[in-house]
Scaffold this motif. Structure first.
Motif, PDB file in Angstrom:
ATOM      1  N   SER A  70     131.739 -58.516  53.848  1.00 22.60           N
ATOM      2  CA  SER A  70     132.560 -58.815  54.982  1.00 22.60           C
ATOM      3  C   SER A  70     132.743 -57.319  55.786  1.00 22.60           C
ATOM      4  O   SER A  70     132.846 -57.425  56.928  1.00 22.60           O
ATOM      5  N   ASP A  71     132.335 -56.214  55.324  1.00 14.04           N
ATOM      6  CA  ASP A  71     131.972 -54.983  56.054  1.00 14.04           C
ATOM      7  C   ASP A  71     130.664 -54.590  56.126  1.00 14.04           C
ATOM      8  O   ASP A  71     130.383 -53.279  56.187  1.00 14.04           O
ATOM      9  N   GLN A  72     129.654 -55.618  55.690  1.00 14.74           N
ATOM     10  CA  GLN A  72     128.341 -55.346  56.057  1.00 14.74           C
ATOM     11  C   GLN A  72     127.962 -54.741  57.725  1.00 14.74           C
ATOM     12  O   GLN A  72     127.288 -53.721  57.579  1.00 14.74           O
ATOM     13  N   LEU A  73     128.588 -55.236  58.606  1.00 19.97           N
ATOM     14  CA  LEU A  73     128.307 -54.774  59.893  1.00 19.97           C
ATOM     15  C   LEU A  73     128.930 -53.505  60.025  1.00 19.97           C
ATOM     16  O   LEU A  73     128.122 -52.573  60.786  1.00 19.97           O
ATOM     17  N   GLY A  74     129.990 -52.893  59.420  1.00 18.79           N
ATOM     18  CA  GLY A  74     130.346 -51.516  59.400  1.00 18.79           C
ATOM     19  C   GLY A  74     129.120 -50.488  58.717  1.00 18.79           C
ATOM     20  O   GLY A  74     128.776 -49.499  59.348  1.00 18.79           O
ATOM     21  N   ALA A  75     128.870 -50.890  57.498  1.00 16.35           N
ATOM     22  CA  ALA A  75     127.679 -50.348  56.825  1.00 16.35           C
ATOM     23  C   ALA A  75     126.593 -50.048  57.625  1.00 16.35           C
ATOM     24  O   ALA A  75     126.368 -48.902  57.606  1.00 16.35           O
ATOM     25  N   LEU A  76     126.142 -51.014  58.235  1.00 16.38           N
ATOM     26  CA  LEU A  76     124.773 -50.879  59.001  1.00 16.38           C
ATOM     27  C   LEU A  76     125.137 -50.181  60.341  1.00 16.38           C
ATOM     28  O   LEU A  76     124.176 -49.665  60.424  1.00 16.38           O
ATOM     29  N   TYR A  77     126.191 -50.206  60.853  1.00 23.33           N
ATOM     30  CA  TYR A  77     126.596 -49.504  61.899  1.00 23.33           C
ATOM     31  C   TYR A  77     126.438 -48.034  61.951  1.00 23.33           C
ATOM     32  O   TYR A  77     125.747 -47.234  62.674  1.00 23.33           O
ATOM     33  N   TYR A  78     127.054 -47.664  60.934  1.00 29.65           N
ATOM     34  CA  TYR A  78     126.835 -46.122  60.416  1.00 29.65           C
ATOM     35  C   TYR A  78     125.464 -45.696  59.877  1.00 29.65           C
ATOM     36  O   TYR A  78     124.934 -44.748  60.340  1.00 29.65           O
ATOM     37  N   PHE A  79     124.670 -46.575  59.258  1.00 25.33           N
ATOM     38  CA  PHE A  79     123.284 -46.308  58.894  1.00 25.33           C
ATOM     39  C   PHE A  79     122.470 -46.296  59.699  1.00 25.33           C
ATOM     40  O   PHE A  79     121.548 -45.274  60.179  1.00 25.33           O
ATOM     41  N   ARG A  80     122.435 -47.323  60.869  1.00 27.62           N
ATOM     42  CA  ARG A  80     121.626 -47.312  62.187  1.00 27.62           C
ATOM     43  C   ARG A  80     122.048 -46.043  62.932  1.00 27.62           C
ATOM     44  O   ARG A  80     120.998 -45.419  63.349  1.00 27.62           O
ATOM     45  N   ASN A  81     123.161 -45.736  63.249  1.00 29.70           N
ATOM     46  CA  ASN A  81     123.502 -44.460  64.107  1.00 29.70           C
ATOM     47  C   ASN A  81     123.140 -43.216  63.578  1.00 29.70           C
ATOM     48  O   ASN A  81     122.598 -42.265  64.246  1.00 29.70           O
ATOM     49  N   HIS A  82     123.356 -43.101  62.196  1.00 30.47           N
ATOM     50  CA  HIS A  82     123.087 -41.940  61.502  1.00 30.47           C
ATOM     51  C   HIS A  82     121.342 -41.646  61.996  1.00 30.47           C
ATOM     52  O   HIS A  82     121.035 -40.369  62.304  1.00 30.47           O
ATOM     53  N   TYR A  83     120.474 -42.544  61.776  1.00 37.15           N
ATOM     54  CA  TYR A  83     119.206 -42.576  62.122  1.00 37.15           C
ATOM     55  C   TYR A  83     118.726 -42.220  63.413  1.00 37.15           C
ATOM     56  O   TYR A  83     118.052 -41.763  64.011  1.00 37.15           O
ATOM     57  N   LYS A  84     119.656 -43.089  64.391  1.00 34.23           N
ATOM     58  CA  LYS A  84     119.422 -42.992  65.953  1.00 34.23           C
ATOM     59  C   LYS A  84     119.432 -41.567  66.374  1.00 34.23           C
ATOM     60  O   LYS A  84     118.837 -41.238  67.372  1.00 34.23           O
ATOM     61  N   TYR A  85     120.646 -40.938  65.952  1.00 35.11           N
ATOM     62  CA  TYR A  85     120.983 -39.688  66.519  1.00 35.11           C
ATOM     63  C   TYR A  85     120.608 -38.377  65.542  1.00 35.11           C
ATOM     64  O   TYR A  85     120.630 -37.153  65.960  1.00 35.11           O
ATOM     65  N   ASN A  86     119.766 -38.729  64.492  1.00 36.19           N
ATOM     66  CA  ASN A  86     119.364 -37.790  63.396  1.00 36.19           C
ATOM     67  C   ASN A  86     117.944 -38.167  62.899  1.00 36.19           C
ATOM     68  O   ASN A  86     118.022 -38.911  61.775  1.00 36.19           O
ATOM     69  N   LYS A  87     116.785 -38.054  63.445  1.00 38.67           N
ATOM     70  CA  LYS A  87     115.517 -38.701  63.000  1.00 38.67           C
ATOM     71  C   LYS A  87     115.323 -38.076  61.633  1.00 38.67           C
ATOM     72  O   LYS A  87     114.597 -38.911  60.773  1.00 38.67           O
ATOM     73  N   ASN A  88     115.761 -37.110  61.157  1.00 41.14           N
ATOM     74  CA  ASN A  88     115.626 -36.397  59.783  1.00 41.14           C
ATOM     75  C   ASN A  88     116.377 -36.502  58.783  1.00 41.14           C
ATOM     76  O   ASN A  88     116.576 -36.085  57.769  1.00 41.14           O
ATOM     77  N   ALA A  89     117.389 -37.678  59.204  1.00 40.58           N
ATOM     78  CA  ALA A  89     118.619 -38.047  58.154  1.00 40.58           C
ATOM     79  C   ALA A  89     118.111 -38.397  56.553  1.00 40.58           C
ATOM     80  O   ALA A  89     117.102 -39.045  56.460  1.00 40.58           O
ATOM     81  N   ASP A  90     118.654 -37.874  55.590  1.00 45.12           N
ATOM     82  CA  ASP A  90     118.348 -38.254  54.282  1.00 45.12           C
ATOM     83  C   ASP A  90     119.195 -39.360  53.827  1.00 45.12           C
ATOM     84  O   ASP A  90     120.188 -39.003  53.130  1.00 45.12           O
ATOM     85  N   HIS A  91     119.150 -40.437  54.255  1.00 46.76           N
ATOM     86  CA  HIS A  91     119.913 -41.560  54.011  1.00 46.76           C
ATOM     87  C   HIS A  91     119.205 -42.828  53.266  1.00 46.76           C
ATOM     88  O   HIS A  91     118.272 -43.157  53.950  1.00 46.76           O
ATOM     89  N   TYR A  92     119.758 -43.212  52.267  1.00 47.47           N
ATOM     90  CA  TYR A  92     119.294 -44.252  51.639  1.00 47.47           C
ATOM     91  C   TYR A  92     120.307 -45.533  51.502  1.00 47.47           C
ATOM     92  O   TYR A  92     121.355 -45.392  51.889  1.00 47.47           O
ATOM     93  N   MET A  93     119.706 -46.513  51.507  1.00 49.34           N
ATOM     94  CA  MET A  93     120.578 -47.829  51.535  1.00 49.34           C
ATOM     95  C   MET A  93     120.092 -48.925  50.386  1.00 49.34           C
ATOM     96  O   MET A  93     118.846 -49.043  50.091  1.00 49.34           O
ATOM     97  N   ILE A  94     121.049 -49.408  49.766  1.00 47.43           N
ATOM     98  CA  ILE A  94     120.936 -50.719  48.739  1.00 47.43           C
ATOM     99  C   ILE A  94     121.659 -51.629  49.464  1.00 47.43           C
ATOM    100  O   ILE A  94     122.941 -51.724  49.649  1.00 47.43           O
ATOM    101  N   ILE A  95     120.705 -52.757  49.452  1.00 46.87           N
ATOM    102  CA  ILE A  95     121.329 -54.143  50.013  1.00 46.87           C
ATOM    103  C   ILE A  95     120.920 -55.433  49.212  1.00 46.87           C
ATOM    104  O   ILE A  95     119.678 -55.630  49.150  1.00 46.87           O
ATOM    105  N   GLY A  96     121.816 -56.254  48.821  1.00 48.71           N
ATOM    106  CA  GLY A  96     121.260 -57.479  47.948  1.00 48.71           C
ATOM    107  C   GLY A  96     122.130 -58.596  48.194  1.00 48.71           C
ATOM    108  O   GLY A  96     123.118 -58.576  49.236  1.00 48.71           O
ATOM    109  N   PRO A  97     122.081 -59.658  47.512  1.00 51.14           N
ATOM    110  CA  PRO A  97     123.113 -60.975  47.853  1.00 51.14           C
ATOM    111  C   PRO A  97     124.599 -60.510  47.184  1.00 51.14           C
ATOM    112  O   PRO A  97     124.828 -61.248  45.899  1.00 51.14           O
ATOM    113  N   TYR A  98     125.072 -59.751  47.763  1.00 49.61           N
ATOM    114  CA  TYR A  98     126.465 -59.266  47.212  1.00 49.61           C
ATOM    115  C   TYR A  98     127.740 -59.404  48.189  1.00 49.61           C
ATOM    116  O   TYR A  98     127.236 -59.584  49.622  1.00 49.61           O
ATOM    117  N   ASP A  99     128.758 -60.150  47.719  1.00 46.64           N
ATOM    118  CA  ASP A  99     129.869 -59.903  48.813  1.00 46.64           C
ATOM    119  C   ASP A  99     130.635 -58.700  48.773  1.00 46.64           C
ATOM    120  O   ASP A  99     129.911 -57.555  48.393  1.00 46.64           O
TER     121      ASP A  99
END
Length: 741
Positions: free
Chosen positions: A440-469
């Motif tokens: 239910s908070d996936q939109l938030g997780a991806l909002y932060y993830f996308r913005n981090h890369y948008k404003y910091n091209k060298n971000a060291d940011h990993y993500m795990i996403i799967g069939p989870y609630d």
């Protein structure tokens, strides 16, 4: 927004247990002489009971057999429940049922009542020594119970369900057996607790009820086996709970110290409770305190899900030099992203949540009364009152509720809580984000993830996403997720991966082997994990589907200026009961589509992988100044089942800019682009169709936008005036990202 960190055992009945058991031969029901009835019910239940979910099945059966004194069978069935969870959450899997296993073995091997006490002690220490240390730590949560309360429940059941009855429903028979075994095992819990307290004190030192700056509550758990300054795992949670100390000990058992922060006003703080408002400054105050302690080596890592995930992004807004990494899980996208609004639409649930965390210094038990809250939402919806009256309808005015309603745009009030635009460019620490397709908070997780890369091209940011609630993204993975049995590959030990990440960053060990690239995702239906380095890679190849007047999704654009009409009567509340009971399953035989149009594609000629977010543009006109829309995208299988892929909710007046409302021109054609929907990865099978449900939002669970252009929270059913009439033009389209690998 919060997952309660106690997993099974599960008091669930997934099937309709309407069968009955004859009890004609029993005339008296005395709790002190109940064993003959219980033994009989135990035998009869096993003849009739059927359940597809293995965890639920064996959880009920082991309790039934324990109550019936079938000790060997009960022990085997406890192991069967554990086996369901050993891969996804081994710490809990090993610990669950320990309170019953020790009792069963003591009963099985005793020679007398006195001998039972000696055997219990022997079995307790034997079991304790056999467990991994992390499972040992959480044992106290399994030795809790109120024997007197259980006794009252049994007596009530005997009087209402058994006395003067010829038969008993199967589910009530199971419930009696469950209560009975809690009643007979419960008296051993105090003995076990005394043993646990003695053992626990050898490994950990707990410093509770500390205050930083006289307003921020913290608890410290130190690992006594560490003889030198060490790194600290830090959690900021608005949910004080008796289990928190055990969770901290689990963290510390990995070779760290643990600190929990409770925000202002919570636990022992006397300040006002103001959720989300102070984390960006208060977490840094606590970090300042930690690094001055003799047990700290000056390195901090943060972890946690939901509000706890948000807290880490709040800390990153003005990042402290000692904060070396964060692991935000299922992070709340505070403001207009996903809570308390979804794309600028307030959800009714947020009042329920506010009461949960602000009614007292701990947590308000009324939060769990879903029926009561649904009755509040129903009453508001049926009466058609303004949304800003919802708190009064619930019984009392709420200051925080009213405060939030005054900020329907993503304005400075929300912006100050987490990094905003260029502030992401200053975040240079390694980050591991974890979320799920049905979080239910996936939109938030991806909002932060996308913005981090948008404003910091060298971000060291990993993500795990799967069939989870929401809970699955925090490590509590469900094998059966709302009707869908997840792939075996998706059942990973998220907790272990997070601790490997801390070791990687804070202790210089190897990066978790699970992380093959920056974005790691499980393809549902393909039973495999894949990885890419850039989230924009998913949009390189797309299929574009246009809506057509014959309710088709077509790969060809219709040049004719035709449209599909939709009329919504905002005054009509006759389907309220249907709306209240509806749940969005991942996989279902039918779908509920109120106030909507259904568009379907032709069957796919070959299987394709749909990975990413669906995008698109709606060209429409509406006879109001505003409209709230929803879109649900499904795969309809050859067998006729519906698999939910992604959902979008959005307010048309904020489609171009969440920070500034721009009203529509009545009956004038306009374009609305949509992007903020759930990311998903699914193998679409050959012969399946895409089904798009496109409609207007009118539900007790969200604001009702009457389209006057006024503040939606102030509108009432009187503003409905005339039905909403929408024209969806044929050059409207959706694009789905497909993988060619």
């Amino acid at each position: 927004m919060r997952y309660i960190l106690i997993l099974p055992f599960l008091l669930l009945f997934n099937t309709i247990l309407s069968q009955k058991i004859s009890i004609k031969q029993f005339n008296e029901y005395n709790i002190e002489n109940l064993q003959p009835l219980i033994s009989y019910l135990s035998t009869e239940i096993q003849k009739k009971y059927k359940e597809k979910d293995k965890a639920v099945k064996y959880d009920n059966l082991f309790r039934v057999n324990l109550a019936g004194q079938n000790y060997v069978i009960a022990l085997n069935q406890i192991d069967s429940v554990r086996n369901v969870y050993k891969k996804s959450n081994p710490t809990i899997a090993y610990a669950m049922g320990t309170q019953y296993e020790i009792y069963l073995n003591a009963q099985k091997n005793k020679n007398s009542h006195k001998d039972f006490q000696e055997k219990y002690k022997e079995e307790f220490f034997k079991k304790y020594e056999s467990l991994p240390i992390k499972s040992q730590i959480i044992l106290p949560r399994y030795f809790n119970g109120d024997t007197e309360k259980t006794k009252k429940e049994i007596l009530t059941s005997l009087k209402s369900d058994f006395e003067n009855k010829d038969s008993i429903e199967l589910k009530k028979a199971i419930l009696l057996c469950r209560n009975y075994n809690s009643y007979i095992v419960g008296p051993t819990f105090d003995i076990a607790k005394s043993y646990l307290k003695e053992l626990d004190s050898k490994n950990f030192e707990v410093k509770d009820s500390l205050l930083v700056n006289n307003e921020i509550s913290i608890r410290v758990v130190l690992n006594k086996k560490i003889t030198h300054p060490e790194s600290t795992i830090l959690v900021n949670t608005i949910y004080p709970d008796t289990e928190d100390t055990n969770d901290q000990k689990v963290q510390a058992s990995y070779g760290y110290h643990s600190v929990y922060i409770y925000p202002r006003g919570k636990y022992i703080s006397s300040s006002a409770i103001e959720p989300f408002e102070h984390e960006s400054e208060d977490i840094n105050k606590v970090i300042d305190w930690i690094i001055k302690q003799p047990w700290s080596n000056g390195k901090i890592g943060m972890i946690g899900g939901s509000y706890l995930g948000f807290s880490q992004w709040a800390a990153a807004k003005n990042i402290h030099p000692a904060l070396k990494t964060i692991i935000p899980q299922a992070s709340v996208g505070i403001g207009t992203v996903d809570f308390p609004m979804n794309n600028n639409i307030f959800a009714s649930y947020f009042l329920r949540w506010i009461n949960y965390v602000t009614n007292n210094k701990m947590l308000d038990s009324g939060f769990r009364d879903e029926d009561q809250w649904n009755s509040v939402f129903k009453k508001w919806y049926e009466k058609g009152e303004a949304f800003n009256r919802l708190d009064s309808i619930s019984g009392k005015k709420n200051e925080i509720f009213q405060r939030w309603l005054k900020h329907p745009s993503f304005d400075k009030y929300w912006q100050k809580m987490t990094p905003y635009k260029n502030e992401y460019s200053k975040i240079n620490i390694p980050i591991l984000t974890i979320t799920g397709y049905y979080d239910s908070d996936q939109l938030g997780a991806l909002y932060y993830f996308r913005n981090h890369y948008k404003y910091n091209k060298n971000a060291d940011h990993y993500m795990i996403i799967g069939p989870y609630d929401h809970s699955g993204a925090q490590g509590y993975i469900k094998n059966n997720l709302k009707g869908y049995t997840i792939d075996s590959a998706a059942n990973v030990d998220i907790g272990n991966i997070t601790m490997e990440w801390f070791d990687y960053i804070l202790k210089g060990k190897l990066k978790p082997s699970f992380l093959k690239d920056k974005i790691n995702y499980e393809v549902m239906g393909a039973n495999e994990w894949k990885s890419v380095s850039n989230i924009n890679d998913f949009n390189k190849n797309t299929l574009k589907f246009y809506i057509r007047t014959n309710n088709q999704l077509s790969l060809e654009n219709d040049k004719a200026k035709s449209f599909t009409p939709l009329t919504i009567d905002l005054k009509d509340r006759t389907n309220v009961d249907e709306l209240i009971k509806q749940k969005d399953n991942v996989l279902d035989n039918t779908i509920y589509t109120p106030d909507a149009i259904i568009f379907s594609s032709s069957p796919f000629e070959k299987a394709v992988e749909f990975t990413g977010n669906f995008l698109g543009k709606l060209n429409l006109s509406v006879n109001k100044k505003d409209i709230d829309l929803y879109m649900k995208l499904y795969e309809k299988t050859k067998e006729g089942k519906y698999f939910l892929l992604s959902t979008y909710y959005g307010r048309a007046s904020y489609a171009k800019n969440t920070e500034k409302r721009k009203l529509l021109h009545e009956n004038k054609k306009t374009s609305i682009s949509f992007t903020n929907n759930e990311f998903v990865s699914k193998k679409i099978e050959k012969g399946s169709q895409l089904v798009l449900v496109l409609g207007g939002i009118k539900t007790p669970y969200m604001q009702v936008n009457y389209g006057t252009g006024k503040d939606v929270s102030e509108e009432t059913i009187k503003d409905a005036a005339y039905p909403v009439k929408i024209k969806f033009y044929n050059n409207s389209f959706i694009e789905i990202p497909i993988s060619l690998n």
